[in-house]
Scaffold this motif. Sequence first.
Motif, mmCIF file in Angstrom:
data_model
loop_
_atom_site.group_PDB
_atom_site.id
_atom_site.type_symbol
_atom_site.label_atom_id
_atom_site.label_comp_id
_atom_site.label_asym_id
_atom_site.label_seq_id
_atom_site.Cartn_x
_atom_site.Cartn_y
_atom_site.Cartn_z
ATOM 1 N N SER A 123 0.927 -1.252 -0.115
ATOM 2 C CA SER A 123 0.130 0.230 0.366
ATOM 3 C C SER A 123 0.735 0.659 -0.060
ATOM 4 C CB SER A 123 -1.028 -0.236 1.074
ATOM 5 O OG SER A 123 -1.830 1.234 1.183
ATOM 6 N N VAL A 124 1.962 1.232 0.935
ATOM 7 C CA VAL A 124 2.700 2.302 1.070
ATOM 8 C C VAL A 124 4.009 2.127 -0.225
ATOM 9 C CG1 VAL A 124 4.646 3.296 2.090
ATOM 10 C CG2 VAL A 124 3.302 2.423 3.345
ATOM 11 N N THR A 125 3.635 1.474 -1.255
ATOM 12 C CA THR A 125 4.765 1.084 -1.751
ATOM 13 C C THR A 125 3.942 2.223 -3.187
ATOM 14 O OG1 THR A 125 5.556 -0.241 -1.700
ATOM 15 C CG2 THR A 125 5.973 0.219 -4.165
ATOM 16 N N MET A 126 2.093 1.586 -3.050
ATOM 17 C CA MET A 126 0.854 2.694 -4.753
ATOM 18 C C MET A 126 1.257 3.939 -3.698
ATOM 19 S SD MET A 126 0.292 0.283 -6.555
ATOM 20 C CE MET A 126 -1.468 0.689 -6.857
ATOM 21 N N LEU A 127 1.185 4.790 -2.634
ATOM 22 C CA LEU A 127 1.120 5.232 -2.575
ATOM 23 C C LEU A 127 2.491 6.485 -2.641
ATOM 24 C CD1 LEU A 127 -0.574 8.178 -0.503
ATOM 25 C CD2 LEU A 127 1.293 7.644 1.004
ATOM 26 N N MET A 128 3.176 5.593 -2.718
ATOM 27 C CA MET A 128 4.771 6.817 -3.402
ATOM 28 C C MET A 128 4.861 6.625 -4.528
ATOM 29 S SD MET A 128 7.439 4.964 -0.971
ATOM 30 C CE MET A 128 9.224 5.369 -1.454
ATOM 31 N N THR A 129 4.850 5.427 -5.522
ATOM 32 C CA THR A 129 4.611 5.786 -7.012
ATOM 33 C C THR A 129 3.644 6.616 -7.073
ATOM 34 O OG1 THR A 129 3.111 4.142 -7.087
ATOM 35 C CG2 THR A 129 5.478 3.562 -7.194
ATOM 36 N N ARG A 130 2.266 6.567 -6.852
ATOM 37 C CA ARG A 130 1.933 7.726 -7.738
ATOM 38 C C ARG A 130 2.022 8.961 -7.000
ATOM 39 N NH1 ARG A 130 -3.663 4.919 -4.697
ATOM 40 N NH2 ARG A 130 -4.001 3.402 -5.915
ATOM 41 N N ARG A 131 3.017 9.694 -6.146
ATOM 42 C CA ARG A 131 2.666 10.472 -6.199
ATOM 43 C C ARG A 131 4.326 11.038 -6.640
ATOM 44 N NH1 ARG A 131 3.376 11.586 0.952
ATOM 45 N NH2 ARG A 131 0.582 11.952 0.931
ATOM 46 N N LEU A 132 5.001 9.891 -7.172
ATOM 47 C CA LEU A 132 6.175 10.676 -7.894
ATOM 48 C C LEU A 132 5.991 10.255 -9.439
ATOM 49 C CD1 LEU A 132 8.691 8.112 -6.249
ATOM 50 C CD2 LEU A 132 9.173 10.225 -6.471
ATOM 51 N N SER A 133 4.677 9.884 -10.173
ATOM 52 C CA SER A 133 4.127 9.722 -10.977
ATOM 53 C C SER A 133 3.446 11.579 -11.591
ATOM 54 C CB SER A 133 3.674 8.727 -11.781
ATOM 55 O OG SER A 133 2.341 8.615 -10.672
ATOM 56 N N ARG A 134 2.983 11.853 -10.242
ATOM 57 C CA ARG A 134 2.919 13.093 -10.805
ATOM 58 C C ARG A 134 3.508 14.214 -11.356
ATOM 59 N NH1 ARG A 134 0.622 14.853 -5.196
ATOM 60 N NH2 ARG A 134 -0.148 12.820 -4.983
ATOM 61 N N PRO A 135 3.049 14.658 -11.849
ATOM 62 C CA PRO A 135 3.011 16.242 -13.246
ATOM 63 C C PRO A 135 3.608 16.974 -12.250
ATOM 64 C CG PRO A 135 1.446 16.092 -13.633
ATOM 65 C CD PRO A 135 1.528 14.162 -12.551
ATOM 66 N N ARG A 136 4.899 17.562 -11.779
ATOM 67 C CA ARG A 136 5.046 18.821 -10.979
ATOM 68 C C ARG A 136 4.873 19.759 -12.101
ATOM 69 N NH1 ARG A 136 9.165 17.004 -6.953
ATOM 70 N NH2 ARG A 136 9.351 15.090 -6.688
ATOM 71 N N PRO A 137 3.850 21.086 -11.205
ATOM 72 C CA PRO A 137 3.902 21.763 -11.737
ATOM 73 C C PRO A 137 5.129 22.573 -11.969
ATOM 74 C CG PRO A 137 3.328 22.387 -9.215
ATOM 75 C CD PRO A 137 4.142 20.864 -9.672
#
Length: 121
Positions: free
Chosen positions: A104-118
Amino acid sequence: MVTAAYVGDRTAGQLLLAQVADEHHRLALVWADGGYTGSLIEHCLAVLALVLAIVKRSDDMRGFIVLPKRWIVERFFAHLMRSRRLVRDFERSTSSAEAMVYWSVTMLMTRRLSRPRPSRA
């Protein structure tokens, strides 16, 4: 660290803090809630050279108030509960339950890392 239901918080905390202190030598301060009071505070200071600071509400507080340090933990639990597998206790072993937390934590981290940064303009 996932433990069986019969293992108390202070016992599990003692084992977990020993593991963390072995891996992270620069760690000096640990925040915990009121369930970790008692001899664990002295054990951390004497054996592990860690300061265990208990974050608790004052007696005059009324209603639902989340303390600033406790909010970090509550927010993390909320992120974990977004995984359907962790909402109920389906696992038969603690190692399987711990693996589901890591997943679950790995899924959370990968979602955050794959988000486009402004972009900064």
